[in-house]
Scaffold this active site. Structure first.
Site, PDB file in Angstrom:
ATOM      1  CG  HIS A 120       4.836  -2.241  76.824  1.00 38.69           C
ATOM      2  ND1 HIS A 120       4.309  -0.976  76.952  1.00 38.69           N
ATOM      3  CD2 HIS A 120       4.129  -2.851  75.847  1.00 38.69           C
ATOM      4  CE1 HIS A 120       3.344  -0.799  76.074  1.00 38.69           C
ATOM      5  NE2 HIS A 120       3.197  -1.912  75.393  1.00 38.69           N
ATOM      6  CD  GLU A 175      17.321  -1.025  66.788  1.00 39.84           C
ATOM      7  OE1 GLU A 175      18.464  -0.746  66.346  1.00 39.84           O
ATOM      8  OE2 GLU A 175      16.774  -2.122  66.544  1.00 39.84           O
ATOM      9  CG  ASP A 178      26.395  -6.514  58.630  1.00 34.65           C
ATOM     10  OD1 ASP A 178      26.239  -6.280  59.842  1.00 34.65           O
ATOM     11  OD2 ASP A 178      25.577  -6.141  57.772  1.00 34.65           O
TER      12      ASP A 178
END
Ligand code: HPA
Length: 236
Positions: free
Chosen positions: A4, A183, A206
């Protein structure tokens, strides 16, 4: 090098900012860092190293959600030796006292994910921020006159709940959980597991209680203030 991440040993600084969005990592590198060098672009999950006020610092995107973040963070710690990891992100609001644009410094992180359970058997592990990073971020936010809240964040695996609005969050808001992102619980658990420091700093964009949302201009200004704060904490 990993599947990765193609960065070489030494390409990262010991401190890193972790946005979810690869383009935000690019924006942070180009807007804030001096001499920023691209160190990873596998899957377009961009990572850069440069300096802030003369001190080395990296920024690496993690993608969205705890499985994706866990891969990058595991490797940043165990392959590249990083010691200080600061997630910068946006979150939803679960308490009307937290206004759009306010910062949430995630003191702890609750989760609906099984990712934190892995390896703990009968125990419920409580993922928490590094106290030094948290205190430094709170002190700096205070000194800069920023609106901020220190509290419990929900790291959910679900963005689109079956029940709309607040219904998907059960008793968490009445137990002091003030924001929702996807996360931090995994970040804090990995940091604890491998003995490094981590913090999540989010701008509330929000509010699920009131329906308020940030507008495009305020989003940019707020993100800038948050990144500058995170860079100050990371390079201290
Ligand atoms: N839910 C989860 N993650 C988020 C949200 C949300 O409402 N807003 C920003 N990140």
């Amino acid at each position: 090098m990993t599947p990765h991440n193609h960065a070489k040993p030494g390409d990262y600084a010991e401190a890193v900012l972790l946005p979810g969005d690869p383009l935000r990592a690019k924006w942070v590198a180009e807007t804030f860092l001096k001499d920023a060098k691209l160190v990873n672009s596998v899957r377009n999950c961009l990572g850069y190293t440069g300096t802030w006020n003369g001190k080395p610092v990296s920024v690496q995107a993690t993608g969205m959600g705890q499985p994706s973040l866990s891969i990058y963070v595991h490797e940043l710690i165990n392959v590249y030796g990083l010691k200080k990891l600061i997630r910068i992100g946006t979150c939803g609001g679960l308490n009307a006292a937290v206004k759009v644009r306010d910062l949430i410094l995630a003191q702890g992180s609750s989760t609906d994910s099984t990712i934190v359970k892995d390896g703990f058997g009968a125990f419920n592990f409580a993922p928490i921020a590094d106290y030094g990073l948290l205190r430094s971020a709170a002190d700096k936010a205070e000194a800069k006159g920023m609106r901020y809240h220190v509290g419990n964040m929900l790291s959910s695996d679900i963005f689109y709940h079956v029940e709309p609005g607040m219904a998907g969050y059960g008793r968490l808001p009445s137990h002091g959980v003030i924001g929702v992102e996807m996360e931090s619980a995994a970040l804090y658990t990995l940091a604890a597991r491998f003995g490094v420091k981590a913090l999540t700093v989010c701008t509330m964009t929000d509010c699920l209680v009131t329906g308020d949302e940030i507008d495009a201009e305020a989003r940019q200004t707020s993100l800038k203030d948050m990144v500058a704060l995170a860079l100050d904490v990371a390079t201290e």
